[in-house]
Design a protein around this motif. Structure first.
Motif, PDB file in Angstrom:
ATOM      1  N   ASN A 125       0.809  -1.219   0.000  1.00  0.00           N
ATOM      2  CA  ASN A 125       0.000   0.000   0.000  1.00  0.00           C
ATOM      3  C   ASN A 125       0.845   1.274   0.000  1.00  0.00           C
ATOM      4  OD1 ASN A 125      -2.573  -1.259   0.008  1.00  0.00           O
ATOM      5  ND2 ASN A 125      -2.224  -1.803   2.136  1.00  0.00           N
ATOM      6  N   PHE A 126       2.138   1.162  -0.189  1.00  0.00           N
ATOM      7  CA  PHE A 126       3.058   2.299  -0.304  1.00  0.00           C
ATOM      8  C   PHE A 126       2.945   3.260   0.884  1.00  0.00           C
ATOM      9  CE2 PHE A 126       2.287   0.961  -4.705  1.00  0.00           C
ATOM     10  CZ  PHE A 126       3.591   0.685  -5.088  1.00  0.00           C
ATOM     11  N   VAL A 127       2.902   2.722   2.089  1.00  0.00           N
ATOM     12  CA  VAL A 127       2.877   3.564   3.285  1.00  0.00           C
ATOM     13  C   VAL A 127       4.295   4.049   3.537  1.00  0.00           C
ATOM     14  CG1 VAL A 127       2.434   3.594   5.763  1.00  0.00           C
ATOM     15  CG2 VAL A 127       0.919   2.335   4.239  1.00  0.00           C
ATOM     16  N   LYS A 128       4.460   5.365   3.633  1.00  0.00           N
ATOM     17  CA  LYS A 128       5.783   5.944   3.852  1.00  0.00           C
ATOM     18  C   LYS A 128       6.074   5.997   5.349  1.00  0.00           C
ATOM     19  CE  LYS A 128       6.259   6.736  -0.487  1.00  0.00           C
ATOM     20  NZ  LYS A 128       6.940   5.724  -1.244  1.00  0.00           N
ATOM     21  N   ILE A 129       7.216   5.498   5.742  1.00  0.00           N
ATOM     22  CA  ILE A 129       7.640   5.532   7.136  1.00  0.00           C
ATOM     23  C   ILE A 129       8.859   6.428   7.230  1.00  0.00           C
ATOM     24  CG2 ILE A 129       8.479   4.154   9.069  1.00  0.00           C
ATOM     25  CD1 ILE A 129       6.874   1.829   7.983  1.00  0.00           C
ATOM     26  N   LEU A 130       8.776   7.417   8.094  1.00  0.00           N
ATOM     27  CA  LEU A 130       9.851   8.388   8.262  1.00  0.00           C
ATOM     28  C   LEU A 130      10.441   8.280   9.659  1.00  0.00           C
ATOM     29  CD1 LEU A 130       8.022  11.418   6.630  1.00  0.00           C
ATOM     30  CD2 LEU A 130       9.691   9.908   5.554  1.00  0.00           C
ATOM     31  N   VAL A 131      11.601   8.896   9.849  1.00  0.00           N
ATOM     32  CA  VAL A 131      12.251   8.921  11.159  1.00  0.00           C
ATOM     33  C   VAL A 131      11.360   9.722  12.111  1.00  0.00           C
ATOM     34  CG1 VAL A 131      14.278   9.721  12.426  1.00  0.00           C
ATOM     35  CG2 VAL A 131      14.540   8.712  10.161  1.00  0.00           C
ATOM     36  N   GLY A 132      11.107   9.162  13.294  1.00  0.00           N
ATOM     37  CA  GLY A 132      10.255   9.813  14.284  1.00  0.00           C
ATOM     38  C   GLY A 132       8.835   9.281  14.303  1.00  0.00           C
ATOM     39  N   ASP A 133       8.464   8.455  13.330  1.00  0.00           N
ATOM     40  CA  ASP A 133       7.108   7.902  13.312  1.00  0.00           C
ATOM     41  C   ASP A 133       6.940   6.874  14.429  1.00  0.00           C
ATOM     42  OD1 ASP A 133       6.296   9.379  11.155  1.00  0.00           O
ATOM     43  OD2 ASP A 133       6.588   7.778   9.683  1.00  0.00           O
ATOM     44  N   SER A 134       5.737   6.832  14.988  1.00  0.00           N
ATOM     45  CA  SER A 134       5.387   5.819  15.977  1.00  0.00           C
ATOM     46  C   SER A 134       4.805   4.622  15.239  1.00  0.00           C
ATOM     47  CB  SER A 134       4.366   6.401  16.948  1.00  0.00           C
ATOM     48  OG  SER A 134       4.011   5.444  17.899  1.00  0.00           O
TER      49      SER A 134
END
Length: 154
Positions: A125-134
């Protein structure tokens, strides 16, 4: 000549419907049976063994409605897995090949970060995960330093 051909076709049609006890017209409803209609116009005869066309949908509309009703449900029940440990964490570093270093919330500072990869559903589903995400992490019971990111909180 035409009359002889039409009569021959009629005999073949009757013969093919009664071969080895197989009579397709006997399975039809009385209103659907067509036994050999003849219409005379200029000395020719026409013969038909086919049943009349039916317009019954055989419950297709009900099946479609049930499928649409099933699709419109918004409550998703997640199946619990027996052999994984599910914890909450925070992404502290993004690495190549969709790998992330994550800290576990509530763990002591002396604990090493977990190396986690993205689960297939998040990747699909192309969910973007970035630094700082819970995120929610599933830890392997065999190696507590590796895990799988299964959900990103907003």
């Amino acid at each position: 000549m035409k009359v002889l051909f039409v009569q021959l076709c009629a005999l073949l049609c009757l013969f093919s419907s009664n071969v080895s006890g197989f009579a397709p017209s006997s399975r039809l409803a009385p209103s659907q049976r067509v036994i050999g209609t003849t219409s005379t116009s200029f000395g020719t005869e026409e013969h038909s063994c086919r049943p009349a066309a039916t317009t019954s949908l055989f419950g297709k509309k009900a099946a479609r409605a049930a499928g649409n009703e099933r699709k419109n449900k918004t409550v998703r029940v997640k199946k619990p897995k027996d052999d994984v440990i599910e914890v909450e964490g925070t992404v502290i570093e993004s690495m190549p090949n969709a790998m992330f270093r994550c800290t576990i919330d509530g763990a002591p500072d002396t604990q090493d970060p977990v190396l986690a990869t993205i689960s297939g559903k998040i990747r699909k589903n192309f969910v973007k995960i970035l630094v700082g995400d819970s995120v929610t992490i599933e830890l392997s019971p065999y190696d507590l330093t590796r895990g799988r990111i299964t959900f990103r909180k907003r």
